[in-house]
Design an enzyme around this catalytic site. Sequence first.
Site, PDB file in Angstrom:
ATOM      1  N   ASP A  85      -8.761  -6.635  -4.383  1.00 29.52           N
ATOM      2  CA  ASP A  85      -8.368  -5.189  -4.155  1.00 29.52           C
ATOM      3  C   ASP A  85      -8.822  -4.045  -4.853  1.00 29.52           C
ATOM      4  O   ASP A  85      -8.363  -3.823  -5.891  1.00 29.52           O
ATOM      5  CB  ASP A  85      -6.826  -5.045  -3.797  1.00 29.52           C
ATOM      6  CG  ASP A  85      -6.334  -3.759  -3.475  1.00 29.52           C
ATOM      7  OD1 ASP A  85      -7.394  -3.047  -3.084  1.00 29.52           O
ATOM      8  OD2 ASP A  85      -5.160  -3.733  -3.292  1.00 29.52           O
ATOM      9  N   SER A 104       0.837  -1.076   0.119  1.00 29.34           N
ATOM     10  CA  SER A 104      -0.123   0.020   0.030  1.00 29.34           C
ATOM     11  C   SER A 104       0.780   1.163   0.025  1.00 29.34           C
ATOM     12  O   SER A 104       1.914   1.425  -0.765  1.00 29.34           O
ATOM     13  CB  SER A 104      -0.877  -0.135   1.201  1.00 29.34           C
ATOM     14  OG  SER A 104      -1.935   0.999   1.066  1.00 29.34           O
ATOM     15  N   HIS A 148      -8.134  -5.171  -0.182  1.00 24.20           N
ATOM     16  CA  HIS A 148      -6.750  -4.461  -0.009  1.00 24.20           C
ATOM     17  C   HIS A 148      -5.813  -5.131   1.132  1.00 24.20           C
ATOM     18  O   HIS A 148      -4.691  -5.241   1.122  1.00 24.20           O
ATOM     19  CB  HIS A 148      -6.999  -2.919   0.154  1.00 24.20           C
ATOM     20  CG  HIS A 148      -5.672  -2.198   0.344  1.00 24.20           C
ATOM     21  ND1 HIS A 148      -4.801  -2.287  -0.937  1.00 24.20           N
ATOM     22  CD2 HIS A 148      -5.157  -1.244   1.262  1.00 24.20           C
ATOM     23  CE1 HIS A 148      -3.876  -1.398  -0.461  1.00 24.20           C
ATOM     24  NE2 HIS A 148      -4.073  -0.699   0.690  1.00 24.20           N
TER      25      HIS A 148
END
Length: 374
Positions: free
Chosen positions: A318, A153, A351
């Site tokens: 995601d 991320s 995610h």
Amino acid sequence: MTEGSIGRVTPQRLAFDTPLALASGASLPHWELAYETYGTLNAARSNAILVCHALSGYHHVAGHYADDPKNVGWWDNMIGPGKPIDTNRFFVVGVNNLGGCHGSTGPSSINAATGQPWGADFPIVTVDDWVNAQARLADALGIETWAIVMGGSLGGMQALQWTIDLPERVRHALVIAAAPKLTAENIAFNDVARQAILTDPEFHGGNFYRHNVRPVRGLRLARMLGHITYLSDDQMAEKFGRKRRPSAGSYGFGVEFEIESYLHYQGDKFAGYFDANTYLLMTKALDYFDPADAFEGDLAAALARAKAKFFIASFTTDWRFSPARSREIVNALVRNKQSVSYAEITSPHGHDAFLMDDHYYHAMVAAYVRNIKT
């Protein structure tokens, strides 16, 4: 070797008296970074790995603390003896970014010029600023070149920025569940989360420390919103569906559904320990991240300076940073004829998949890392 835990770890802190110039034009005259290390740095200092954290992460990446055995590092399933990032081979460094609230200098730290917490006066920080600060830490540790810079991320974005800003100092970059910049939708989510904090009556313009209060309601709502975007629809349906709590009432506005209970729990837990100003800073750094901006939007041109080899990974469910965003990075590297390996991993976890103990995902990382010479 059989996988095992690193065991007990000890956080460290390093103070820097050389001013750090920031992208905003501000400067921090004195600042500190909190960090942890695992494994042993070899004689050639060639086996070091930097782990960059995501929005709510920090330096406690693996192992546990002696006084709190349940406080296990956020990537403990990835890092340790015999794990994909094998601490029998590598020296791993986890760091809490500037602006953080876990030991590095941030809004809740004391500003030496005033004797009060920085609060709203703490300057905006960017991913470039974090890379510069991390490079100072590397210098202090005697690490000239990282074998790997990695993260998921926002951490993956930092790894990407490292390869652009300091190309000679990164041999491999593992960019996981990341993107080359945020979409308008992602910026919108971040703004709504920030508005929840900014409009909380207890926020006091960011100087809530002076009032001995915390904007818990705003921070709680921000986390609840964020958490929805970290999960996939399939995962929420499977885990919660439309199940109601056994004690739920009906025809009211209380917490009736299991998904509501879960989000309230996550929001309350997060608001209990995280700093609201840090949340604002981290989301703003995400918004500003766009290495191609200086190259008229040409990501390939931005990455042309990179000398690292890349491992890019994305996850099918995601939707916050979809596989298509990772493929943008891959395509830019391919255009440049740079070395890149790409894995698009089937996962139900949205995610958050980059944090999960997924055998196939970990096997892909392990296979790539196994071929890195130290």
